[in-house]
Design a protein around this motif. Sequence first.
Motif, short mmCIF file in Angstrom:
data_model
loop_
_atom_site.label_atom_id
_atom_site.label_comp_id
_atom_site.label_asym_id
_atom_site.label_seq_id
_atom_site.Cartn_x
_atom_site.Cartn_y
_atom_site.Cartn_z
N CYS A 14 -1.60 5.07 -16.05
CA CYS A 14 -2.83 5.11 -15.25
C CYS A 14 -3.24 6.57 -15.09
CB CYS A 14 -2.59 4.51 -13.87
SG CYS A 14 -2.01 2.82 -13.90
N GLN A 18 -6.83 6.63 -10.49
CA GLN A 18 -6.34 5.28 -10.20
C GLN A 18 -5.22 5.33 -9.18
OE1 GLN A 18 -5.36 3.91 -14.09
NE2 GLN A 18 -7.35 2.97 -14.44
N SER A 22 -5.00 3.54 -5.53
CA SER A 22 -3.95 2.59 -5.19
C SER A 22 -3.26 2.95 -3.88
CB SER A 22 -2.92 2.52 -6.32
OG SER A 22 -2.20 3.73 -6.40
N LYS A 275 -6.51 -6.04 -12.45
CA LYS A 275 -6.49 -5.65 -13.87
C LYS A 275 -7.83 -5.05 -14.29
CE LYS A 275 -3.50 -5.66 -17.26
NZ LYS A 275 -3.95 -4.43 -17.92
N GLU A 277 -9.72 -3.34 -12.18
CA GLU A 277 -9.77 -2.04 -11.51
C GLU A 277 -8.84 -1.03 -12.16
OE1 GLU A 277 -9.50 -0.36 -6.90
OE2 GLU A 277 -9.04 -2.45 -7.36
N TYR A 278 -7.68 -1.52 -12.62
CA TYR A 278 -6.68 -0.64 -13.25
C TYR A 278 -6.31 -1.21 -14.62
CZ TYR A 278 -6.19 0.40 -8.27
OH TYR A 278 -6.45 0.70 -6.96
N ALA A 281 -2.92 -0.22 -16.33
CA ALA A 281 -1.64 -0.49 -15.66
C ALA A 281 -0.95 -1.65 -16.35
CB ALA A 281 -1.88 -0.81 -14.19
N LEU A 303 1.44 3.18 -12.01
CA LEU A 303 1.09 1.93 -11.32
C LEU A 303 1.54 0.75 -12.16
CD1 LEU A 303 -0.37 0.38 -9.06
CD2 LEU A 303 -2.46 0.54 -10.43
N ASP A 427 -8.41 -4.94 -19.87
CA ASP A 427 -8.62 -5.63 -18.60
C ASP A 427 -8.35 -7.13 -18.68
OD1 ASP A 427 -10.90 -5.91 -20.27
OD2 ASP A 427 -12.05 -6.62 -18.54
#
Length: 546
Positions: A14, A18, A22, A275, A277-278, A281, A303, A427
Amino acid sequence: MVSKPGASSATEHCDHSQLIMSSLCMNSELVFYINGKKMVETNADPEEMLLAYLRRKGTVISTGHWSINACLQPICSLHGAAVVTVEGIGSTKTKLHPVQERIAKAHGSQCGFCTPGMVMSMYTLLRNNPQPTLEDIRETLGGNLCRCTGYRPIIDGFKTFCDSAMSCQNGDGNGKCCMENCNSHNSESDVRQQKPYQFIQFPIHELRIIICRQKSISGELFSMDNVLPLDPTQDLIFPPELLIMGKKKAEQICFQGEKVRWISPANLKDLIKLKAEYPNAPLLVGNTTIGPKMNLKGTIHPLVIYGGSIPELRAIKWKNNGVTVGAGCSLSVLKDILLRGIEELGPEKSRVYQALVQTLQCLAGKQIRNMATVGGNILSANPKYDLSSILAAAECTLHIVSNDGAREVCLSEEFFTDFGKTALRPDEILLAIDIPHSRPWEFVSAFRQAQRREFAFSIVNAGMRVAFRHDSNVVENLDIFYGGVGPTLIVPETQSSGDPVGRPNVHQAALQQATGEAVYYDDIPSVKGELFVSMVTSTRAHAKIM
């Protein structure tokens, strides 16, 4: 052993922004049980594995109703779980568990390094199946390594839990020892010629040892007289507090370590949102792909999103034309599902399932199969993993979800774009896999070549499917998928000039062999006084050559 009411699809890091985002998530309490004792960790470290945690707490490392590898199980994944270790099932100071007693009485422990793991694997089997077969025991112990005792006395002790007639492992399966089946090393005439007592003297380091051998030797290696009976009512129960926790509405759980933040989403909708949003990760379930990289290579993911608590990822649904298996189902669960399908559908409609079960029996050990997931095996995109070639040959369908909705993808060679990479967007999440029934006149086979049959990565694997025209030998469709091989031979630039791979070098002695000039030792004329050497076996041990 862990009781509770996988692998990753991406390994990129990440970015810093990010990680800052978090940090808005509050640090949660980690609550789980070890041997009936409640453990609460307010600052759980996502990098810490159960193995290190148990050692830190002074507990033997062998870890249910699923047996697992403690070195690959992050403690953060144990929220709401109950862990049982070898100390938790019995003790010499209180009361032994029958498994502990029988491995000791059967001489199944020497150095003792592997004994706790053997005990816990057998304990887990008995919790799930109080009347196992010998094959069940062999499969259960397949992931436990023993380097000094050997498996014979361990299995001898554990097979006393079987209902079948007792015999040695080379017996006929009907309770008869191999010696009763005339497979003894000594024939009847040899026994008659033996004296009641035979004395043999031989020197060892100037000591004279006298061995007395009686005519009748007991074939009983150990006694099971007065052993403790298996009593499931004496086993630890699943903590009621955890049962109550499991019934409450799920909430997002976060743990922040020194380098890694761990987020367990509340539900599938929350997982899809995280998923999106990040996207970079990794999504972790079984940790059999990310875990070794963290432990052995020091890989760090700032993350990690944990999907092991999402029910939809573990859902199983039978249909008229196949079965839909959640991507988070373990390989052990997949095998059990397929075996049920084989039994209910019959041989013709279950040929795909038979090929998968044949391969699943050879993948890793029981503890790894209990953790590794179907989705992780596919999305790792590692050619050493065997399932993708079979699933592709069977024309399986992947169900994929994201913030943009759901889509279906046929599992084929186009899905794997490169080593360790797939056609999934960062994503997107693999939700489930459709595995179809076999159709009439359709045949599916699986092949793998490895350094050994079990507990070894395949060097090359294959899944093959052929469909014939009804009641004929005309091939209507043929699909062959290989894993572990490339489309052509690739020679690296760093290859040594003396390495013949990929270079059509002429055999150095080829011309001499073709002209008869090559000299072989069989053709050399005899010489006077030459000696010959041959290997022979001695009829007596430690005898002097006169």
